[in-house]
Design an enzyme around this catalytic site. Sequence first.
Site, mmCIF file in Angstrom:
data_model
loop_
_atom_site.group_PDB
_atom_site.id
_atom_site.type_symbol
_atom_site.label_atom_id
_atom_site.label_comp_id
_atom_site.label_asym_id
_atom_site.label_seq_id
_atom_site.Cartn_x
_atom_site.Cartn_y
_atom_site.Cartn_z
ATOM 1 N N PHE A 112 -6.392 -12.974 8.496
ATOM 2 C CA PHE A 112 -7.097 -12.435 7.283
ATOM 3 C C PHE A 112 -7.058 -11.114 7.553
ATOM 4 C CE2 PHE A 112 -10.339 -10.389 5.307
ATOM 5 C CZ PHE A 112 -10.266 -10.910 3.824
ATOM 6 N N ASP A 150 -5.104 -5.225 14.082
ATOM 7 C CA ASP A 150 -5.907 -5.144 12.821
ATOM 8 C C ASP A 150 -7.423 -5.412 13.442
ATOM 9 O OD1 ASP A 150 -7.757 -5.228 10.743
ATOM 10 O OD2 ASP A 150 -6.443 -6.875 9.701
ATOM 11 N N LYS A 181 -14.531 -1.032 7.821
ATOM 12 C CA LYS A 181 -15.869 -1.907 7.777
ATOM 13 C C LYS A 181 -16.830 -0.661 8.680
ATOM 14 C CE LYS A 181 -14.720 -6.280 6.979
ATOM 15 N NZ LYS A 181 -13.826 -7.255 7.135
HETATM 16 C C1 LIG Z 1 -12.415 -7.480 6.133
HETATM 17 C C2 LIG Z 1 -11.399 -7.460 6.638
HETATM 18 C C3 LIG Z 1 -10.051 -6.640 6.071
HETATM 19 C C4 LIG Z 1 -10.176 -6.268 4.567
HETATM 20 O O1 LIG Z 1 -11.142 -5.114 4.547
HETATM 21 P P1 LIG Z 1 -11.627 -4.780 2.979
HETATM 22 O O2 LIG Z 1 -12.216 -3.872 3.213
HETATM 23 O O3 LIG Z 1 -12.450 -6.096 2.534
HETATM 24 O O4 LIG Z 1 -10.465 -4.415 2.045
HETATM 25 C C5 LIG Z 1 -9.157 -6.581 6.836
HETATM 26 N N1 LIG Z 1 -8.808 -7.186 8.014
HETATM 27 C C6 LIG Z 1 -9.674 -7.711 8.502
HETATM 28 C C7 LIG Z 1 -9.477 -8.357 9.999
HETATM 29 C C8 LIG Z 1 -11.100 -7.846 8.051
HETATM 30 O O5 LIG Z 1 -11.926 -8.447 8.696
#
Ligand SMILES: *Cc1c(COP(=O)(O)O)cnc(C)c1O
Length: 425
Positions: free
Chosen positions: A146, A233, A274
């Site tokens: 994701f 990520d 986040k």
């Molecule tokens: C939440 C998330 C995203 C996307 O972030 P948004 O601010 O919702 O665009 C990307 N990578 C990971 C691992 C995430 O948990």
Amino acid sequence: MAVLEKKSSEQLIELENKYGAHNYHPLPVVLSRGEGVYVWDAEGKKYYDFLSAYSAVNQGHCHPKIVEAMTNQAQTLTLTSRAFYNDKLGEYEKFVTEYFGFDKILPMNTGAEAVETALKICRKWAYEKKGIPENEAQIIVCENNFHGRTTTIISFSNDPVARQNFGPYTSGFIKIEYDNIDALEQALSSSKNIAGFLVEPIQGEAGVYVPSENYLAKAKELCEKHGVLFIADEVQTGIARTGRLLATCGDCSCEDKNCSKEPDVKPDVLILGKALSGGAYPVSAVLADDPIMEVIRPGNHGSTFGGNPVAAAVAMAALEVIKDEKLAENAYVLGELFRSEMNKYIEKSSIVTLVRGKGLLNAIVINDDEDSDTAWNICVALKDNGLLAKPTHGNIIRFAPPLVMNKEQLLECVDIITKTLQEFE
Ligand SMILES: *Cc1c(COP(=O)(O)O)cnc(C)c1O
């Protein structure tokens, strides 16, 4: 003047249903206030927040230091665009690069934007530094990843709901099994045109899948050997969530003693979002050293809001809170306690099969089918009992409270969770 009537939760849900696109299926609770580990609904009922806005609110709801930084900056200067310099951005860039141990940052707003930015940097690096022929670069990604919701990112998702009827898809991605080092080695050897490997240190949305020990270190080593960028990520795993400042620690300036227990893996490209703002404001970032980041030149990439003074002030305050309150260490200690308490319950349980996670990023697996509604029903019952969590699939519930929780509160939450699960045995 019209007296505004206070609306009930039911009325507020009705408004969202009637006027908002139905791109989410929320738990039926309407929140109107938050403080620390708690949130309150429109009727004033108090809950423990066990989602933390998908780990954006690691520092707790409405942290006074973050709110103060935000309101002060909002009253002074909010946005200049990058057409001009602003007096907060440089200060933030120095702060954040020293904090995580990289030469440069490229500031963005949302997680998906930061992932897109990392992919663009990786491709440009591949053409200009590695000499891959134009338009031939391939980036390796993992099954069940994701990384966000843009057209390119969903192009390499394998969630049919996120993908279907959004094509045509962006090409240039190779998908391999997560936590399979042989699959990575094979993919790296399959072509001279591999530019990068994009990976979540723990797969959060997939259901909190923790890879085997040394997977990340071995993956980094292989990437190095093949001259490929290792792109982490850490939008969900970063900023103290997993009991360390980053799940891939590298040579960040973190003084957390738990870091030394795991191998050092410094990503070539680090993606944050986040909790970089403590949930107060959309702030994301891509960090890399000069030999990589220097491929980005004026006009190549940008964002009207990226690097704005409010974001810069908020992110500095949010990162200071992490260190001042030793949140990585707290997440480590409480995470161990949470899993050991849950394991005691699981020994006697027929409805929960296991608990897994790191720090305060955890999940339990429910003994039912992926497409059952058991996990959903448990989350509704948890809500009634004063704790908010959300299933990631029909049979997995993620537990990720704010990291400002204390031991007594955590044990009270374990009590709520186990008593609720008991109703489903
Ligand atoms: C939440 C998330 C995203 C996307 O972030 P948004 O601010 O919702 O665009 C990307 N990578 C990971 C691992 C995430 O948990």
